[in-house]
Design an enzyme around this catalytic site. Structure first.
Site, short mmCIF file in Angstrom:
data_model
loop_
_atom_site.label_atom_id
_atom_site.label_comp_id
_atom_site.label_asym_id
_atom_site.label_seq_id
_atom_site.Cartn_x
_atom_site.Cartn_y
_atom_site.Cartn_z
N ARG A 1 0.84 -1.22 0.00
CA ARG A 1 0.00 0.00 0.00
C ARG A 1 0.86 1.25 0.00
O ARG A 1 0.54 2.26 -0.62
CB ARG A 1 -0.96 0.01 1.20
N TYR B 1 -13.97 17.23 -16.32
CA TYR B 1 -14.40 15.84 -16.40
C TYR B 1 -15.58 15.64 -15.45
O TYR B 1 -15.52 16.05 -14.28
CB TYR B 1 -13.22 14.94 -16.00
N ASP C 1 -5.22 19.13 -14.37
CA ASP C 1 -5.51 17.76 -14.84
C ASP C 1 -5.01 17.70 -16.28
O ASP C 1 -5.58 18.33 -17.17
CB ASP C 1 -7.01 17.48 -14.75
N LYS D 1 -6.01 6.72 -19.67
CA LYS D 1 -6.20 7.30 -20.99
C LYS D 1 -4.89 7.22 -21.79
O LYS D 1 -4.48 6.13 -22.11
CB LYS D 1 -6.72 8.74 -20.84
C1 LIG Z 1 -11.11 9.80 -17.22
C2 LIG Z 1 -10.73 11.07 -16.61
C3 LIG Z 1 -10.59 11.19 -15.22
C4 LIG Z 1 -10.91 10.05 -14.28
O1 LIG Z 1 -10.01 8.99 -14.47
P1 LIG Z 1 -10.39 7.44 -14.20
O2 LIG Z 1 -9.12 6.76 -14.52
O3 LIG Z 1 -11.51 7.10 -15.12
O4 LIG Z 1 -10.79 7.34 -12.77
C5 LIG Z 1 -10.17 12.41 -14.72
N1 LIG Z 1 -9.92 13.46 -15.51
C6 LIG Z 1 -10.05 13.38 -16.86
C7 LIG Z 1 -9.75 14.57 -17.69
C8 LIG Z 1 -10.47 12.19 -17.45
O5 LIG Z 1 -10.61 12.12 -18.77
#
Ligand SMILES: *Cc1c(COP(=O)(O)O)cnc(C)c1O
Length: 384
Positions: free
Chosen positions: A50, A102, A174, A199
Site C-alpha cells: 500500500r 471531467y 488535470d 487514458k
Molecule cells: C477519465 C478522466 C478522469 C478520471 O479517471 P479514471 O481513470 O476514469 O478514474 C479524470 N480526468 C479526466 C480529464 C479524465 O478524462
C-alpha cells in the site's frame, strides 16, 4: 536527466548498473503484498505494497521524469488521484475550477468534496478576469483542465500561475487530455499535476490508473503520507501495464494527432456536422494560446451534429469506431457526453456549455485514417 523525452519513456539512467535481477530487460511485476525485514528496525526499502512496491516505484519515477516533477504517486485510477489531491485541503477551503471539467470530478466535488466541507466555484478559466473574480478570501487552489472536457476550451497556464501567485493559491492541472508528451504544466508553475493514466499514458484501454505529481518537496511529503493513509495505490500488475504503455506514448500521440487533424478537417466538410471542436484547427478560439503552451493538440475531437437524430444515428451505425466511454487509447472510441461522461453535471451547466443531444465526443486512435473516415462516412451519410 540527459535523455530526451522519448528515451525516458523507455529507459532509466544507469539502468544497467542498477539493473533488475537476472538482467531482466523489462520491469518485473513484484506481485507481493509485503516485504521481509532483514533485522529489527531494518528494511529492504520496501515494507508493504500500500505504501510502496518496486514495480510501482519504477512507474512513478518514469512519470516524475516525464512531468518534470519532484515526485509522483500512482493511484488505482484517475478519480483516486483526484480524491487524494483533495485530501490536501481542510474543511472550509474553497477551490476555483474550470467549468467543464471531467464529469466524474464534478460529481466528486459536489458530493464527497462538499460533504468534507470543501466548496467549489466553476468558472470559464479561459477567461482570466472571470477566474480572478471568483477568488475569495478562503480560496486555496485553482483547478484547471486545458483543453477542457468536452468543449475544448483553452486556459492560459501562465495567466493562471500569476493569479495563483498573487493570491497564494495552489495551481492544479488535470493533464489527461494532452499527456506530458504535449503539455508540461510544471514548466508553467503548476504545483500539482493529475492524470487519468487510464487514458493516453496507459494507452490501450486495458487498465485503469491515475497519477498525482508535484513540483514541491513539501507537498510530496504530505502526499506520500496521505497516500499510504487513504490507500489510493495502483496494483503491481497494473503498474507494469502502465510502464509498458508509456514506452510507446510519443509515437501513439503523434499518430493519434495526425489522424485527428485529418478527421477534423474532413468533418468540417460534412453537411450534417455543425461544428468541430478540435484545438488543432487554426480557427479554434484557443488555438494560439494552446500553441504557446504545448507542443501539440492531441486527438480529442468534439462534434456538434445537426440534430439529436444524427448524433444517435452515428453512434448506432459506427462499426470500426467503438461506442464506449474513455479516451486516449489505440482504439478509436466515441461517446455521448450528455448521457455518459457528463451525465452527472447539472442540466443548466450542461446546456450552457452546449453538452446537448446533438453533441458527440471522439477519441481518435491509431487505426488507418482512411478506414476511420470511411466508417464515419457510412455512419453519417450511408443509406438507411
Ligand atoms: C477519465 C478522466 C478522469 C478520471 O479517471 P479514471 O481513470 O476514469 O478514474 C479524470 N480526468 C479526466 C480529464 C479524465 O478524462
Amino acid at each position: 536527466m540527459d535523455y530526451k523525452f522519448e528515451t525516458r519513456c523507455i529507459h532509466r539512467e544507469n539502468e544497467h548498473e542498477e539493473g533488475h535481477p537476472y538482467g531482466s530487460v523489462c520491469t518485473p511485476i513484484y506481485q507481493t503484498a509485503t516485504f521481509y525485514h532483514p533485522g529489527i528496525g531494518q528494511t529492504t526499502g520496501f515494507n508493504y505494497t500500500r505504501e510502496s512496491n518496486p514495480t510501482r516505484t519504477e512507474l512513478e519515477d518514469i512519470v516524475t521524469s516525464l512531468e518534470e516533477a519532484k515526485d509522483t504517486v500512482a493511484c488505482a485510477n484517475g478519480m483516486a488521484a483526484i480524491v487524494l489531491c483533495m485530501e490536501l485541503f481542510e474543511s472550509g477551503d474553497h477551490i476555483v475550477c474550470s467549468e467543464d471539467l471531467y464529469g466524474g470530478s464534478v460529481r466528486m466535488f459536489q458530493t464527497t468534496g462538499e460533504k468534507r466541507g470543501l466548496t467549489f466555484t466553476y468558472v470559464n478559466t479561459a477567461d482570466a478576469a472571470a477566474t480572478e473574480a471568483a477568488i475569495k478570501s478562503n480560496t486555496k487552489a485553482l483547478y484547471i483542465e486545458t483543453p477542457s472536457n468536452p468543449t475544448m476550451q483553452i486556459t492560459d497556464l501562465a495567466k493562471m500561475k500569476s493569479l495563483a501567485d498573487k493570491y497564494n493559491l495552489l495551481l492544479i492541472v488535470d493533464n489527461t487530455f494532452l499527456s506530458p508528451y504535449f503539455q508540461k504544466p510544471i514548466r508553467f508553475g503548476a504545483d500539482l499535476v493529475i492524470h487519468s493514466g487510464t487514458k493516453f499514458l496507459g494507452g490501450h484501454n486495458d487498465t485503469l490508473a491515475g497519477f498525482l505529481s508535484t513540483s514541491r518537496e513539501d507537498l510530496a511529503a504530505k502526499i506520500r503520507y496521505l497516500y499510504k493513509t487513504v490507500g489510493s495505490c495502483l496494483a503491481p500488475f497494473d503498474s507494469y501495464l502502465l510502464i509498458r504503455g508509456i514506452k510507446t506514448l510519443p509515437i501513439r500521440m503523434e499518430r493519434q494527432q495526425e489522424n485527428a487533424l485529418a478527421i477534423a478537417k474532413w468533418l468540417q466538410t460534412q453537411k450534417k456536422i455543425k461544428q468541430v471542436y478540435y484545438i488543432g484547427l487554426e480557427d479554434h478560439p484557443g488555438y494560439e494560446i494552446n500553441k504557446k503552451q504545448t507542443t501539440g493538440f492531441g486527438s480529442m475531437i468534439s462534434i456538434r451534429t445537426d440534430s439529436e437524430a444524427t448524433a444517435r444515428r452515428v453512434l448506432e451505425r459506427i462499426r470500426l469506431i467503438t461506442y464506449a466511454e474513455s479516451l486516449g487509447g489505440v482504439e478509436s472510441l466515441m461517446t455521448y457526453p450528455m448521457l455518459q461522461t457528463h451525465g452527472d453535471v447539472p442540466v443548466e451547466t450542461r446546456e450552457r456549455l452546449g453538452i446537448t443531444e446533438d453533441f458527440l465526443r471522439f477519441s481518435v486512435g491509431i487505426e488507418n485514417v482512411d478506414d476511420l473516415i470511411a466508417d464515419l462516412d457510412q455512419a453519417l451519410n450511408g443509406e438507411d
